[in-house]
Design a protein around this motif. Structure first.
Motif: not given
Length: 405
Positions: A45, A38, A127, A51, A49, A93-94, A41
């Motif tokens: 959430c 991600c 996203n 960063t 995940t 996640g993304t 954050r």
């Protein structure tokens, strides 16, 4: 930002008992891929995940992609004559941070290892801020058939409380771009019950959803998960906890607005334009199907055996590089476990649960719940199904407990 330490966990062997493999291919089979990355954050959430600042040099999308391919190959070896995937869902996640090329590589891995069934549904979460017309065109060309976009709200102050970084109008624009790229099936996610959200804010969000022209909407009540930034703010008294009465009123409003626009509920938190718009991958979960979950922290289920992977991307990649399973632990569901899960999952869908799946006590409880207006009257017929009423959907957890005994 501090780097998240890599836990000292070893993956046990991931072989499955023969009983779990019996009937493989007669049940829905899908592949879930977890992308753990991600850009930032979100405060609410608690998903697995990370960063870039948290990972440092410990892991990267490239090391994750290489490890993912190894795990998919391990899965095909363990499952043996696994059927081709009827559904693929890339979540996080993304996933959109991988870009169209990275997502194409993910799908190529699934396609080459497991194969895709004719007409397979292939979904990815995205996203809105990390998408563009070129992004959607790229993943459509790669073979994706469905996109799910995280909108959450159209109200700027609600997005701030949720720590969402996209601009309020971007999800609608992204949904239109996805449709223009050829995606027939586009979902928008909504979260309701955020502290400070007013009825008018929720209405505005629903109006934005409908303006986007999507054929699927997921709406989830905000849950304050332990260990999140939101939970700490609630604990300190900075924000009130979600109110159950407000959540119930919000749900009724969502259902009324979406139903009035032709989107009908088919699962407690999901509405679709028609049967083709329903998320087949998630229906596989709710109907007791099999799936291989690949990626850090991903969960899998095959024939009554459930297991989950180590969470940290570096540990996950390291185990697979050594030729070892990334599995962290597993459980073999007992008959009682499977009975409870069938009730809990199938009762959530609009087709409901056949009475034949219940024992004598469960049937009696179903008839009592129908008499109280929690289940449709058809349950009073011994040939019927237990289907939640509008009121029953608000009290679904309690109905499940009653039927399960």
């Amino acid at each position: 930002m501090a780097v998240v330490p890599v836990p000292d966990v070893s993956g046990p062997p991931a072989g499955l008992p023969a009983t779990a493999l019996e009937g493989l291919g007669t049940r829905p089979f899908g592949v879930y891929v977890h992308v753990p990355f991600c850009a930032t954050r979100c405060g609410y959430c608690d998903f697995n995940t990370y960063t870039a600042g948290e990972l440092g040099s410990a892991a990267s999308p490239r090391s994750w992609l290489d490890a993912l391919r190894r795990e998919l190959e391990l899965g095909a070896e363990i499952l043996g004559s696994a059927p081709a995937a009827e559904t693929v869902f890339v979540g996080g996640g993304t996933p959109s941070l991988l870009g169209p090329d990275g997502l194409a590589e993910v799908l190529d891995g699934v396609r080459s290892v497991f194969g895709l069934a004719p007409g397979a549904e292939v979904s990815t979460e995205s996203n809105p801020e990390s998408t563009s017309p070129e992004f959607f065109a790229g993943i459509r060309d790669a073979g994706y058939t469905r996109v799910s976009l995280g909108m959450q709200s159209a109200a700027p102050h609600v997005l701030r409380i949720l720590d969402r970084v996209h601009t309020p109008g971007r999800p609608v624009d992204a949904a239109r771009e996805a449709r223009a790229a050829g995606f027939e099936h586009v979902n928008l996610d909504v979260i309701y019950g955020t502290p400070g959200e007013r009825t008018g804010d929720l209405r505005a969000s629903l109006e934005a959803v409908l303006a986007a022209g999507v054929d699927h909407v997921s709406a989830y009540a905000l849950i304050v998960e332990e260990g999140t930034a939101l939970a700490r703010r609630v604990r300190r008294g900075e924000l009130p906890a979600p109110d159950d009465d407000v959540l119930a009123a919000d749900y009724e409003l969502i259902d009324s607005v979406l139903s009035g626009a032709g989107l009908r509920w088919y699962e407690v938190s999901n509405w679709a334009r028609d049967e083709a718009a329903r998320c087949r991958h998630n229906l596989g979960y709710w109907r007791g199907g099999d799936w291989w979950g690949a990626g850090p922290g991903a969960h899998s289920h095959v024939g009554g055996v459930r297991w989950w992977n180590v969470k940290h991307p570096a540990k996950y990649a390291g185990l697979l590089a050594e030729g070892r399973s990334p599995e962290a632990d597993r459980e073999v569901l007992t008959g009682a476990d499977r009975y409870l899960e069938r009730i809990m999952l199938e009762l959530r869908v609009s087709e409901g649960l056949p009475l034949s799946a219940l024992d004598g006590g469960g049937v009696a409880q179903a008839r009592a719940a129908a008499a109280e207006g929690l289940l449709e009257e058809s349950v009073l017929d011994s040939r019927g199904r237990a289907v939640l009423t509008d009121r029953g959907r608000l009290l679904a957890d309690g109905v499940v407990r009653r039927l399960a005994g």
